[in-house]
Write an enzyme that holds these catalytic residues in place. Structure first.
Site, PDB file in Angstrom:
ATOM      1  N   TYR A 275      -2.393  12.622  -3.589  1.00  0.00           N
ATOM      2  CA  TYR A 275      -3.174  13.809  -3.243  1.00  0.00           C
ATOM      3  C   TYR A 275      -4.522  13.790  -3.969  1.00  0.00           C
ATOM      4  O   TYR A 275      -4.893  12.799  -4.576  1.00  0.00           O
ATOM      5  CB  TYR A 275      -2.342  15.058  -3.503  1.00  0.00           C
ATOM      6  CG  TYR A 275      -1.081  15.075  -2.661  1.00  0.00           C
ATOM      7  CD1 TYR A 275      -1.163  15.029  -1.262  1.00  0.00           C
ATOM      8  CD2 TYR A 275       0.186  15.061  -3.233  1.00  0.00           C
ATOM      9  CE1 TYR A 275      -0.018  14.991  -0.477  1.00  0.00           C
ATOM     10  CE2 TYR A 275       1.339  15.026  -2.455  1.00  0.00           C
ATOM     11  CZ  TYR A 275       1.227  14.991  -1.073  1.00  0.00           C
ATOM     12  OH  TYR A 275       2.357  14.938  -0.294  1.00  0.00           O
TER      13      TYR A 275
ATOM     14  N   ARG B 183      16.392  16.021  -5.362  1.00  0.00           N
ATOM     15  CA  ARG B 183      17.269  16.410  -4.259  1.00  0.00           C
ATOM     16  C   ARG B 183      18.644  16.907  -4.703  1.00  0.00           C
ATOM     17  O   ARG B 183      19.236  17.729  -4.013  1.00  0.00           O
ATOM     18  CB  ARG B 183      17.367  15.277  -3.244  1.00  0.00           C
ATOM     19  CG  ARG B 183      16.039  15.094  -2.502  1.00  0.00           C
ATOM     20  CD  ARG B 183      16.096  14.094  -1.392  1.00  0.00           C
ATOM     21  NE  ARG B 183      14.804  14.045  -0.704  1.00  0.00           N
ATOM     22  CZ  ARG B 183      14.533  13.266   0.324  1.00  0.00           C
ATOM     23  NH1 ARG B 183      15.475  12.454   0.787  1.00  0.00           N
ATOM     24  NH2 ARG B 183      13.354  13.288   0.887  1.00  0.00           N
TER      25      ARG B 183
ATOM     26  N   ARG C 266       1.170  16.431 -13.359  1.00  0.00           N
ATOM     27  CA  ARG C 266       2.080  15.434 -12.786  1.00  0.00           C
ATOM     28  C   ARG C 266       1.298  14.201 -12.356  1.00  0.00           C
ATOM     29  O   ARG C 266       0.291  14.302 -11.644  1.00  0.00           O
ATOM     30  CB  ARG C 266       2.831  16.005 -11.578  1.00  0.00           C
ATOM     31  CG  ARG C 266       4.009  15.097 -11.169  1.00  0.00           C
ATOM     32  CD  ARG C 266       4.827  15.653 -10.023  1.00  0.00           C
ATOM     33  NE  ARG C 266       6.213  15.227 -10.141  1.00  0.00           N
ATOM     34  CZ  ARG C 266       7.042  15.048  -9.109  1.00  0.00           C
ATOM     35  NH1 ARG C 266       6.635  15.281  -7.874  1.00  0.00           N
ATOM     36  NH2 ARG C 266       8.288  14.675  -9.304  1.00  0.00           N
TER      37      ARG C 266
END
Length: 369
Positions: free
Chosen positions: A184, A321, A231
């Site tokens: 990103y 997850r 992050r």
């Protein structure tokens, strides 16, 4: 040596354990307006026994949006929506940071109100598809070619991060995490192959780190560096970002973050099949470069997590997850209980199915492995 279930101090809080629920896009914000809602509040509150919850990526502007139905944190309605989320998490005893997100080139004008995406350089993320809303139905489309950011664009986006950090505090979050990973916008400035600029934001490692440094400085000035985490994904190539010398680049970035006194660095390891392993020597080099809390995430099991803490290069571990399907994950890990499996088809978009309807543990289902 720290135990996975031992408390740790972060951002003025004493966390109950060292288990992190990392950011995971679930695309369930209310439309129009990308507004957090009560369903999201229930989802996060169910998982409040994590030592730390980091919200799904939340865009800092319309132009920062890359995927359909993801929440924002730039409008009054979005801040009001997040307030109900943080209240329910806090009422359940949890601590929660907001992940601030600008996707840069990983977008399409379908998600940005018709605006052309922006990036460090006008280089398309070829082969990268983004999730769009096509007449109230999900679809995937090739990410659009961005335009290179001007100096005015850079200053504007830095101010958007500052405004989003202020909004996060007003919404009741305990801190913020800057998403500088997974291809990103901030990552697009960091990595040499996605940043071909010839001005003060490109070329040398120090120049490519500059945007990260200025964003961190802006949000730290707004809310305090002790409430700012970052992050990073040093060795991944997600969304087409590649660095020619990632260990050198990211050690320099982490040294800069250490000088800026951020409270944690969150390392996202590659977690797909046959992904490159992150060398232990690199992890120990990161430990030497950073004095704050180090969080690692990427297909960790309880045993691997404890090993990371024992070896000293990690202070907390993110379980991605597994938290989707196990709202009581810390309890299950502590007591070696069997983990539910998530439903892949319900990860992105939808309602409570595969989101808030996963059951807490059945005492008869014990995993002895």
């Amino acid at each position: 040596m720290a135990d996975l279930f031992e408390s740790i101090n972060l951002a003025g809080k004493t966390l109950n354990n060292r288990i992190v629920m990392p950011p995971m896009t679930r695309s369930r914000a209310s439309q129009p307006g990308d507004i957090p809602n009560n369903l999201m509040a229930t989802y996060y509150a169910q998982r409040a026994t994590a030592g730390l919850i980091i919200s799904e990526g939340t865009q800092i502007s319309q132009l920062g949006k890359g995927y359909a139905w993801t929440p924002g944190i730039y409008s009054d309605a979005q801040v009001a929506g997040w307030k109900q989320v943080t209240k329910q998490v806090h009422d359940a005893g949890g601590v929660m940071f907001a992940q601030l997100w600008h996707v840069g080139r990983v977008s399409h004008q379908s998600n940005t109100g018709g605006l052309q995406p922006i990036s460090a350089s006008a280089i398309q993320a070829r082969g990268v598809k983004v999730f769009i809303d096509e007449n109230d139905s999900p679809n995937f489309i090739q990410a659009q070619t961005p335009r290179a950011m001007t100096l005015a664009d850079i200053n504007n986006v830095i101010n958007e991060y500052r405004h989003a950090a202020r909004n996060a505090m007003q919404a009741g979050f305990d801190g913020i995490e800057l998403h500088a990973a997974n291809g990103y916008l901030i990552n697009q400035f960091l990595d040499s192959c996605s940043n071909q600029r010839t001005d003060g934001y490109g070329g040398s490692i120090d120049n490519r780190i500059r945007f990260l440094r200025e964003v961190v400085t802006a949000v730290s000035d707004e809310i305090g560096s002790d409430k700012v985490g970052v992050r990073l994904a040093p060795l991944t190539t997600l969304n087409g970002t590649v660095d020619e010398n990632p260990e050198q680049t990211y050690l320099a970035a982490i040294q800069q973050l250490n000088a800026l006194n951020v409270c944690y660095v969150h390392i996202a390891e590659a977690d797909w099949e046959d992904a490159p392993d992150m060398p232990r020597r690199f992890k120990h080099a990161i430990r030497e470069a950073f004095n704050g809390v180090l969080i690692y995430a990427g297909k960790y099991t309880k045993a691997r997590a404890q090993q990371a803490l024992d070896e000293g290069w990690a202070d907390m571990i993110g379980f991605g997850r597994p938290f989707v399907a196990n709202p009581d994950l810390p309890h299950r890990l502590a007591h070696n209980l069997r983990l539910n499996k998530h439903q892949p088809e319900t990860l992105f978009g939808g309602s409570e199915q595969g989101y808030t309807d996963y059951q807490t543990h059945d005492s008869n289902s014990i995993n002895t492995k």
